[in-house]
Design a protein around this motif. Structure first.
Motif, PDB file in Angstrom:
ATOM      1  N   ILE A 191     -90.337 -28.992  -3.004  1.00 47.12           N
ATOM      2  CA  ILE A 191     -90.944 -29.470  -1.758  1.00 47.12           C
ATOM      3  C   ILE A 191     -92.091 -30.438  -2.061  1.00 47.12           C
ATOM      4  O   ILE A 191     -92.184 -31.515  -1.456  1.00 47.12           O
ATOM      5  CB  ILE A 191     -91.447 -28.285  -0.905  1.00 47.12           C
ATOM      6  CG1 ILE A 191     -90.257 -27.525  -0.334  1.00 47.12           C
ATOM      7  CG2 ILE A 191     -92.368 -28.757   0.212  1.00 47.12           C
ATOM      8  CD1 ILE A 191     -90.619 -26.200   0.327  1.00 47.12           C
ATOM      9  N   GLU A 192     -92.940 -30.093  -3.001  1.00 47.93           N
ATOM     10  CA  GLU A 192     -94.065 -30.960  -3.341  1.00 47.93           C
ATOM     11  C   GLU A 192     -93.595 -32.305  -3.875  1.00 47.93           C
ATOM     12  O   GLU A 192     -94.153 -33.347  -3.521  1.00 47.93           O
ATOM     13  CB  GLU A 192     -94.990 -30.274  -4.337  1.00 47.93           C
ATOM     14  CG  GLU A 192     -95.788 -29.151  -3.715  1.00 47.93           C
ATOM     15  CD  GLU A 192     -96.662 -28.429  -4.713  1.00 47.93           C
ATOM     16  OE1 GLU A 192     -96.763 -28.864  -5.881  1.00 47.93           O
ATOM     17  OE2 GLU A 192     -97.260 -27.418  -4.314  1.00 47.93           O
ATOM     18  N   ARG A 193     -92.562 -32.307  -4.725  1.00 46.45           N
ATOM     19  CA  ARG A 193     -92.014 -33.585  -5.222  1.00 46.45           C
ATOM     20  C   ARG A 193     -91.472 -34.421  -4.077  1.00 46.45           C
ATOM     21  O   ARG A 193     -91.674 -35.638  -4.026  1.00 46.45           O
ATOM     22  CB  ARG A 193     -90.920 -33.321  -6.258  1.00 46.45           C
ATOM     23  CG  ARG A 193     -91.453 -32.989  -7.627  1.00 46.45           C
ATOM     24  CD  ARG A 193     -90.406 -33.177  -8.704  1.00 46.45           C
ATOM     25  NE  ARG A 193     -89.135 -32.538  -8.422  1.00 46.45           N
ATOM     26  CZ  ARG A 193     -88.754 -31.357  -8.870  1.00 46.45           C
ATOM     27  NH1 ARG A 193     -89.567 -30.656  -9.636  1.00 46.45           N
ATOM     28  NH2 ARG A 193     -87.588 -30.861  -8.576  1.00 46.45           N
ATOM     29  N   GLN A 194     -90.765 -33.772  -3.133  1.00 45.87           N
ATOM     30  CA  GLN A 194     -90.213 -34.496  -1.988  1.00 45.87           C
ATOM     31  C   GLN A 194     -91.323 -35.072  -1.110  1.00 45.87           C
ATOM     32  O   GLN A 194     -91.212 -36.182  -0.603  1.00 45.87           O
ATOM     33  CB  GLN A 194     -89.310 -33.571  -1.177  1.00 45.87           C
ATOM     34  CG  GLN A 194     -88.047 -33.140  -1.881  1.00 45.87           C
ATOM     35  CD  GLN A 194     -87.078 -34.288  -2.053  1.00 45.87           C
ATOM     36  OE1 GLN A 194     -87.028 -35.194  -1.253  1.00 45.87           O
ATOM     37  NE2 GLN A 194     -86.305 -34.246  -3.118  1.00 45.87           N
ATOM     38  N   ILE A 195     -92.394 -34.310  -0.914  1.00 45.79           N
ATOM     39  CA  ILE A 195     -93.523 -34.800  -0.114  1.00 45.79           C
ATOM     40  C   ILE A 195     -94.182 -35.991  -0.803  1.00 45.79           C
ATOM     41  O   ILE A 195     -94.499 -37.000  -0.160  1.00 45.79           O
ATOM     42  CB  ILE A 195     -94.546 -33.671   0.145  1.00 45.79           C
ATOM     43  CG1 ILE A 195     -93.954 -32.639   1.111  1.00 45.79           C
ATOM     44  CG2 ILE A 195     -95.849 -34.234   0.716  1.00 45.79           C
ATOM     45  CD1 ILE A 195     -94.805 -31.391   1.293  1.00 45.79           C
ATOM     46  N   ASP A 196     -94.378 -35.905  -2.118  1.00 40.61           N
ATOM     47  CA  ASP A 196     -94.960 -37.031  -2.861  1.00 40.61           C
ATOM     48  C   ASP A 196     -94.081 -38.267  -2.760  1.00 40.61           C
ATOM     49  O   ASP A 196     -94.582 -39.389  -2.589  1.00 40.61           O
ATOM     50  CB  ASP A 196     -95.169 -36.659  -4.333  1.00 40.61           C
ATOM     51  CG  ASP A 196     -96.321 -35.693  -4.537  1.00 40.61           C
ATOM     52  OD1 ASP A 196     -97.215 -35.618  -3.662  1.00 40.61           O
ATOM     53  OD2 ASP A 196     -96.332 -35.001  -5.590  1.00 40.61           O
ATOM     54  N   LEU A 197     -92.771 -38.082  -2.858  1.00 39.34           N
ATOM     55  CA  LEU A 197     -91.836 -39.200  -2.731  1.00 39.34           C
ATOM     56  C   LEU A 197     -91.913 -39.819  -1.338  1.00 39.34           C
ATOM     57  O   LEU A 197     -91.964 -41.047  -1.192  1.00 39.34           O
ATOM     58  CB  LEU A 197     -90.413 -38.722  -3.039  1.00 39.34           C
ATOM     59  CG  LEU A 197     -89.319 -39.773  -3.028  1.00 39.34           C
ATOM     60  CD1 LEU A 197     -89.583 -40.851  -4.074  1.00 39.34           C
ATOM     61  CD2 LEU A 197     -87.961 -39.128  -3.268  1.00 39.34           C
ATOM     62  N   LEU A 198     -91.928 -38.978  -0.319  1.00 39.85           N
ATOM     63  CA  LEU A 198     -92.052 -39.478   1.057  1.00 39.85           C
ATOM     64  C   LEU A 198     -93.338 -40.280   1.211  1.00 39.85           C
ATOM     65  O   LEU A 198     -93.341 -41.364   1.796  1.00 39.85           O
ATOM     66  CB  LEU A 198     -92.034 -38.314   2.052  1.00 39.85           C
ATOM     67  CG  LEU A 198     -92.297 -38.679   3.519  1.00 39.85           C
ATOM     68  CD1 LEU A 198     -91.144 -39.491   4.099  1.00 39.85           C
ATOM     69  CD2 LEU A 198     -92.531 -37.430   4.351  1.00 39.85           C
ATOM     70  N   HIS A 199     -94.438 -39.760   0.675  1.00 36.19           N
ATOM     71  CA  HIS A 199     -95.722 -40.453   0.809  1.00 36.19           C
ATOM     72  C   HIS A 199     -95.730 -41.782   0.061  1.00 36.19           C
ATOM     73  O   HIS A 199     -96.318 -42.758   0.532  1.00 36.19           O
ATOM     74  CB  HIS A 199     -96.864 -39.568   0.320  1.00 36.19           C
ATOM     75  CG  HIS A 199     -98.210 -40.143   0.588  1.00 36.19           C
ATOM     76  ND1 HIS A 199     -98.700 -40.340   1.857  1.00 36.19           N
ATOM     77  CD2 HIS A 199     -99.169 -40.591  -0.248  1.00 36.19           C
ATOM     78  CE1 HIS A 199     -99.898 -40.880   1.791  1.00 36.19           C
ATOM     79  NE2 HIS A 199    -100.206 -41.042   0.521  1.00 36.19           N
ATOM     80  N   SER A 200     -95.073 -41.844  -1.094  1.00 37.59           N
ATOM     81  CA  SER A 200     -95.032 -43.120  -1.832  1.00 37.59           C
ATOM     82  C   SER A 200     -94.188 -44.153  -1.095  1.00 37.59           C
ATOM     83  O   SER A 200     -94.487 -45.341  -1.140  1.00 37.59           O
ATOM     84  CB  SER A 200     -94.531 -42.914  -3.262  1.00 37.59           C
ATOM     85  OG  SER A 200     -93.173 -42.538  -3.265  1.00 37.59           O
ATOM     86  N   GLU A 201     -93.143 -43.712  -0.411  1.00 39.28           N
ATOM     87  CA  GLU A 201     -92.304 -44.629   0.360  1.00 39.28           C
ATOM     88  C   GLU A 201     -92.929 -44.991   1.707  1.00 39.28           C
ATOM     89  O   GLU A 201     -92.726 -46.083   2.217  1.00 39.28           O
ATOM     90  CB  GLU A 201     -90.921 -44.005   0.591  1.00 39.28           C
ATOM     91  CG  GLU A 201     -90.107 -43.870  -0.676  1.00 39.28           C
ATOM     92  CD  GLU A 201     -88.821 -43.094  -0.452  1.00 39.28           C
ATOM     93  OE1 GLU A 201     -88.574 -42.585   0.671  1.00 39.28           O
ATOM     94  OE2 GLU A 201     -88.044 -42.985  -1.429  1.00 39.28           O
ATOM     95  N   ARG A 202     -93.675 -44.036   2.292  1.00 35.71           N
ATOM     96  CA  ARG A 202     -94.283 -44.236   3.612  1.00 35.71           C
ATOM     97  C   ARG A 202     -95.723 -43.742   3.590  1.00 35.71           C
ATOM     98  O   ARG A 202     -96.004 -42.629   4.030  1.00 35.71           O
ATOM     99  CB  ARG A 202     -93.475 -43.502   4.674  1.00 35.71           C
ATOM    100  CG  ARG A 202     -92.028 -44.025   4.737  1.00 35.71           C
ATOM    101  CD  ARG A 202     -91.223 -43.437   5.831  1.00 35.71           C
ATOM    102  NE  ARG A 202     -91.909 -43.463   7.110  1.00 35.71           N
ATOM    103  CZ  ARG A 202     -91.655 -42.623   8.097  1.00 35.71           C
ATOM    104  NH1 ARG A 202     -90.746 -41.696   7.960  1.00 35.71           N
ATOM    105  NH2 ARG A 202     -92.295 -42.695   9.238  1.00 35.71           N
ATOM    106  N   PRO A 203     -96.651 -44.547   3.054  1.00 35.36           N
ATOM    107  CA  PRO A 203     -98.042 -44.091   2.900  1.00 35.36           C
ATOM    108  C   PRO A 203     -98.732 -43.740   4.213  1.00 35.36           C
ATOM    109  O   PRO A 203     -99.743 -43.044   4.206  1.00 35.36           O
ATOM    110  CB  PRO A 203     -98.747 -45.270   2.222  1.00 35.36           C
ATOM    111  CG  PRO A 203     -97.724 -46.284   1.922  1.00 35.36           C
ATOM    112  CD  PRO A 203     -96.432 -45.869   2.534  1.00 35.36           C
ATOM    113  N   GLU A 204     -98.188 -44.169   5.329  1.00 34.21           N
ATOM    114  CA  GLU A 204     -98.810 -43.842   6.617  1.00 34.21           C
ATOM    115  C   GLU A 204     -98.600 -42.374   7.006  1.00 34.21           C
ATOM    116  O   GLU A 204     -99.290 -41.852   7.870  1.00 34.21           O
ATOM    117  CB  GLU A 204     -98.280 -44.763   7.729  1.00 34.21           C
ATOM    118  CG  GLU A 204     -96.861 -44.481   8.192  1.00 34.21           C
ATOM    119  CD  GLU A 204     -95.754 -45.078   7.321  1.00 34.21           C
ATOM    120  OE1 GLU A 204     -94.577 -44.937   7.706  1.00 34.21           O
ATOM    121  OE2 GLU A 204     -96.046 -45.670   6.270  1.00 34.21           O
ATOM    122  N   VAL A 205     -97.661 -41.689   6.365  1.00 32.38           N
ATOM    123  CA  VAL A 205     -97.434 -40.272   6.638  1.00 32.38           C
ATOM    124  C   VAL A 205     -98.550 -39.476   5.981  1.00 32.38           C
ATOM    125  O   VAL A 205     -98.846 -39.640   4.799  1.00 32.38           O
ATOM    126  CB  VAL A 205     -96.047 -39.816   6.109  1.00 32.38           C
ATOM    127  CG1 VAL A 205     -95.861 -38.321   6.303  1.00 32.38           C
ATOM    128  CG2 VAL A 205     -94.939 -40.581   6.802  1.00 32.38           C
TER     129      VAL A 205
END
Length: 192
Positions: A139-153
């Motif tokens: 989950i943490e890796r997925q959240i980090d990936l999401l944040h790198s792709e969409r920093p506004e999240v």
């Protein structure tokens, strides 16, 4: 006479050990917390940091994170510490009720890491966390990936706290689990 007791006193001091070391050995380190509803009660599930395949989780019925932390230490988990909290998962159905209040509380506590992740989730994600110790890392890796792709999240509790303070619409990660864990984003509209 004093010369005979001095070595004995030194030996006793060495044998008793360090009081702080004993506290570390007995501390119950919480790695993540999930908030959900069960039988019409809010429940805070504390996942202890352990080196095993199956997580050790303690569920505490409480009306808020503050109350759950207090009850956990008093009744369920002696010597609880939240200094290593890495993930706060809030079931989507209770997020409107608890997210702002709990994030406000966490922001006043100096011992929380400012980069602890915050995400919404579904019931399946909480079930998976209770079964599989590797789920949190995924989950943490997925959240980090999401944040790198969409920093506004907003992915950590400090940025969520600041977004609430500005009273502007923002998005947080949403974790769902059917056959596999998936991460998307969910808009949050703060009350004016």
């Amino acid at each position: 006479m004093l010369n005979k007791f001095l070595p004995l006193c030194c030996a006793l001091c060495l044998l008793t050990g360090c009081n702080n070391a004993h506290r570390i050995e007995t501390a119950s380190v919480i790695e993540n917390v999930c908030v959900s509803r069960s039988a019409d009660k809010l429940c805070y599930t504390f996942f202890l940091l352990e080196d095993s395949d199956k997580p050790h989780a303690v569920t505490v019925p409480a009306g808020s994170f503050e109350e759950a932390r207090r009850l956990a230490e008093e009744q369920y988990i002696p010597h609880v510490t939240l200094a290593k909290l890495e993930l706060l998962l809030i079931e989507q159905e209770v997020s409107g009720e608890v997210m702002r209040r709990d994030i406000d509380y966490i922001s006043t506590q100096a011992y929380f890491s400012p980069i602890a992740h915050v995400a919404l989730c579904d019931e399946g994600t909480i079930r998976r966390l209770k079964r599989d110790n590797s789920a949190q890392e995924l989950i943490e890796r997925q959240i980090d990936l999401l944040h790198s792709e969409r920093p506004e999240v907003k992915t950590d509790y400090l940025s969520v706290f600041n977004a609430y303070a500005r009273r502007k619409r923002f998005s947080v990660p949403l974790i769902t689990a059917e056959k596999e864990l998936r991460v998307s984003s969910k808009p949050v509209i703060p009350a004016q």
